[in-house]
Design a protein around this motif. Sequence first.
Motif, PDB file in Angstrom:
ATOM      1  N   GLN A  86       0.973  -1.208  -0.015  1.00 37.00           N
ATOM      2  CA  GLN A  86       0.079  -0.095   0.210  1.00 37.00           C
ATOM      3  C   GLN A  86       0.967   1.273   0.127  1.00 37.00           C
ATOM      4  N   ALA A  87       1.908   1.310   0.875  1.00 39.57           N
ATOM      5  CA  ALA A  87       2.878   2.599   0.790  1.00 39.57           C
ATOM      6  C   ALA A  87       3.527   2.559  -0.535  1.00 39.57           C
ATOM      7  N   VAL A  88       3.961   1.502  -0.887  1.00 42.88           N
ATOM      8  CA  VAL A  88       4.794   1.465  -2.323  1.00 42.88           C
ATOM      9  C   VAL A  88       3.642   2.201  -3.536  1.00 42.88           C
ATOM     10  N   LEU A  89       2.558   1.817  -3.609  1.00 40.24           N
ATOM     11  CA  LEU A  89       1.580   2.405  -4.355  1.00 40.24           C
ATOM     12  C   LEU A  89       1.318   3.729  -4.278  1.00 40.24           C
ATOM     13  N   ARG A  90       1.199   4.270  -2.931  1.00 41.99           N
ATOM     14  CA  ARG A  90       1.110   5.656  -2.762  1.00 41.99           C
ATOM     15  C   ARG A  90       2.369   6.588  -2.834  1.00 41.99           C
ATOM     16  N   HIS A  91       3.374   6.413  -2.329  1.00 37.49           N
ATOM     17  CA  HIS A  91       4.530   7.062  -2.274  1.00 37.49           C
ATOM     18  C   HIS A  91       5.802   6.185  -2.276  1.00 37.49           C
ATOM     19  N   PRO A  92       6.216   5.710  -3.566  1.00 37.69           N
ATOM     20  CA  PRO A  92       7.285   4.597  -3.955  1.00 37.69           C
ATOM     21  C   PRO A  92       8.725   5.309  -3.402  1.00 37.69           C
ATOM     22  N   PHE A  93       9.054   6.355  -3.917  1.00 37.36           N
ATOM     23  CA  PHE A  93      10.551   6.994  -3.553  1.00 37.36           C
ATOM     24  C   PHE A  93      10.363   7.508  -2.001  1.00 37.36           C
ATOM     25  N   SER A  94       9.531   8.026  -1.646  1.00 41.01           N
ATOM     26  CA  SER A  94       9.591   8.766  -0.263  1.00 41.01           C
ATOM     27  C   SER A  94       9.360   7.621   0.746  1.00 41.01           C
ATOM     28  N   PHE A  95       8.883   6.674   0.476  1.00 42.30           N
ATOM     29  CA  PHE A  95       8.655   5.495   1.458  1.00 42.30           C
ATOM     30  C   PHE A  95       9.879   4.647   1.573  1.00 42.30           C
ATOM     31  N   VAL A  96      10.602   4.338   0.231  1.00 43.06           N
ATOM     32  CA  VAL A  96      11.981   3.701   0.546  1.00 43.06           C
ATOM     33  C   VAL A  96      13.005   4.685   1.293  1.00 43.06           C
ATOM     34  N   LEU A  97      12.894   5.889   1.135  1.00 38.83           N
ATOM     35  CA  LEU A  97      13.676   6.680   1.636  1.00 38.83           C
ATOM     36  C   LEU A  97      13.504   6.804   3.149  1.00 38.83           C
ATOM     37  N   ILE A  98      12.416   6.804   3.620  1.00 30.79           N
ATOM     38  CA  ILE A  98      11.951   6.718   5.076  1.00 30.79           C
ATOM     39  C   ILE A  98      12.411   5.290   5.582  1.00 30.79           C
ATOM     40  N   VAL A  99      12.217   4.147   4.970  1.00 30.50           N
ATOM     41  CA  VAL A  99      12.359   2.838   5.463  1.00 30.50           C
ATOM     42  C   VAL A  99      13.724   2.688   5.596  1.00 30.50           C
ATOM     43  N   ARG A 100      14.667   3.316   4.465  1.00 28.44           N
ATOM     44  CA  ARG A 100      16.427   3.200   4.624  1.00 28.44           C
ATOM     45  C   ARG A 100      16.999   4.005   5.584  1.00 28.44           C
ATOM     46  N   PHE A 101      16.171   5.073   5.881  1.00 29.85           N
ATOM     47  CA  PHE A 101      16.862   6.216   6.951  1.00 29.85           C
ATOM     48  C   PHE A 101      17.330   5.564   7.981  1.00 29.85           C
ATOM     49  N   ALA A 102      16.655   4.601   8.772  1.00 35.13           N
ATOM     50  CA  ALA A 102      16.963   4.129  10.103  1.00 35.13           C
ATOM     51  C   ALA A 102      18.073   3.254  10.139  1.00 35.13           C
ATOM     52  N   PRO A 103      19.342   3.286  10.533  1.00 36.90           N
ATOM     53  CA  PRO A 103      20.130   2.361  10.536  1.00 36.90           C
ATOM     54  C   PRO A 103      20.019   0.897  11.186  1.00 36.90           C
ATOM     55  N   ILE A 104      19.089   1.032  11.751  1.00 37.95           N
ATOM     56  CA  ILE A 104      18.756  -0.276  12.647  1.00 37.95           C
ATOM     57  C   ILE A 104      17.651  -1.263  12.018  1.00 37.95           C
ATOM     58  N   SER A 105      17.181  -0.563  11.013  1.00 36.44           N
ATOM     59  CA  SER A 105      16.035  -1.303  10.210  1.00 36.44           C
ATOM     60  C   SER A 105      16.744  -2.543   9.543  1.00 36.44           C
ATOM     61  N   PRO A 106      15.889  -3.835   9.478  1.00 33.86           N
ATOM     62  CA  PRO A 106      16.396  -4.826   8.898  1.00 33.86           C
ATOM     63  C   PRO A 106      16.626  -4.838   7.580  1.00 33.86           C
ATOM     64  N   PHE A 107      17.861  -4.264   7.238  1.00 28.20           N
ATOM     65  CA  PHE A 107      18.120  -3.958   5.832  1.00 28.20           C
ATOM     66  C   PHE A 107      18.018  -5.226   4.746  1.00 28.20           C
ATOM     67  N   ASN A 108      18.328  -6.367   5.108  1.00 31.97           N
ATOM     68  CA  ASN A 108      18.335  -7.543   4.118  1.00 31.97           C
ATOM     69  C   ASN A 108      16.883  -8.004   4.020  1.00 31.97           C
ATOM     70  N   LEU A 109      16.139  -7.920   4.843  1.00 25.53           N
ATOM     71  CA  LEU A 109      14.797  -8.339   4.961  1.00 25.53           C
ATOM     72  C   LEU A 109      14.020  -7.551   4.090  1.00 25.53           C
ATOM     73  N   VAL A 110      14.265  -6.129   4.479  1.00 28.43           N
ATOM     74  CA  VAL A 110      13.532  -5.086   3.632  1.00 28.43           C
ATOM     75  C   VAL A 110      13.973  -5.360   2.081  1.00 28.43           C
ATOM     76  N   ASN A 111      14.935  -5.716   1.876  1.00 30.38           N
ATOM     77  CA  ASN A 111      15.459  -5.912   0.273  1.00 30.38           C
ATOM     78  C   ASN A 111      14.463  -7.014  -0.120  1.00 30.38           C
ATOM     79  N   PHE A 112      14.153  -7.989   0.301  1.00 28.16           N
ATOM     80  CA  PHE A 112      13.321  -9.065   0.042  1.00 28.16           C
ATOM     81  C   PHE A 112      11.933  -8.545   0.066  1.00 28.16           C
ATOM     82  N   LEU A 113      11.274  -7.723   0.878  1.00 30.67           N
ATOM     83  CA  LEU A 113      10.139  -7.093   0.877  1.00 30.67           C
ATOM     84  C   LEU A 113       9.717  -6.256  -0.154  1.00 30.67           C
ATOM     85  N   PHE A 114      10.400  -5.536  -0.520  1.00 35.45           N
ATOM     86  CA  PHE A 114      10.476  -4.661  -1.826  1.00 35.45           C
ATOM     87  C   PHE A 114      10.618  -5.309  -2.981  1.00 35.45           C
ATOM     88  N   GLY A 115      11.154  -6.404  -3.058  1.00 38.40           N
ATOM     89  CA  GLY A 115      11.140  -7.221  -4.325  1.00 38.40           C
ATOM     90  C   GLY A 115       9.856  -8.128  -4.669  1.00 38.40           C
TER      91      GLY A 115
END
Length: 226
Positions: free
Chosen positions: A130-159
């Motif tokens: 839902q977030a990707v459909l509304r604001h793709p670039f800004s959503f990726v930016l927000i998710v990636r900003f936090a250094p403690i976010s699960p980087f590798n899991l997020v890669n697969f989620l976006f895929g």
Amino acid sequence: MLEGGLRHRQVKGHRRLLAGVIGVLLLPFVLKYVPLLFDQMHLVEFVASHGLWGSIIFILLHIAATVLGVPGVILTIVGGVLFGLIWGSALSLIGATLGAMGAFWMARYLLLDWAQRRVRDRKLLCSFNQAVLRHPFSFVLIVRFAPISPFNLVNFLFGMTPIHWFPYSLGTLIGIIPGVIAYTWIGVAGNDAMHGKGPLPLVLACTCLAVLSAMPLLLRRKRSLT
């Protein structure tokens, strides 16, 4: 309808075959070099021993770690020890972004069934869609900003979402800059502290990382209060 189902099974079969071929080709590299990611001292010695080629090897290890789902934080810190703040940050940024793109393509085109089994939280995947459909670039930016976010899991989620590769890649590249710099700084400052240059830069680097990690939570709390 039967023809469509048969075609779908054929596509899945081709993807599995391609994934298997790639896995076999990469297996020698994985068995030889990936264990270095869990031994910081040997990793530093190995990369440093290859001179100018060390930076290329460092990027390749970053890509391999990210695609395989291995946390790349140690690599980023080692980048600070080996290459300093500027070049260490730049090389880690390149490696992490390319690795994130590789994991994204693998989740979307080669390992979709495996990725779907790994991500068991369907509500999380639905909210991502839902977030990707509304604001793709800004959503990726927000998710990636936090250094403690699960980087590798997020890669697969976006895929597994319908996001286009370009806003995903650009948002990843820009969004991870603060975290990459902070972890690289920790590597630089930690190495300096070990050589008797004082602990203050290391304390500042760790404080910077803590602030970056807490910022999304603070912003979310501020929004809930307003």
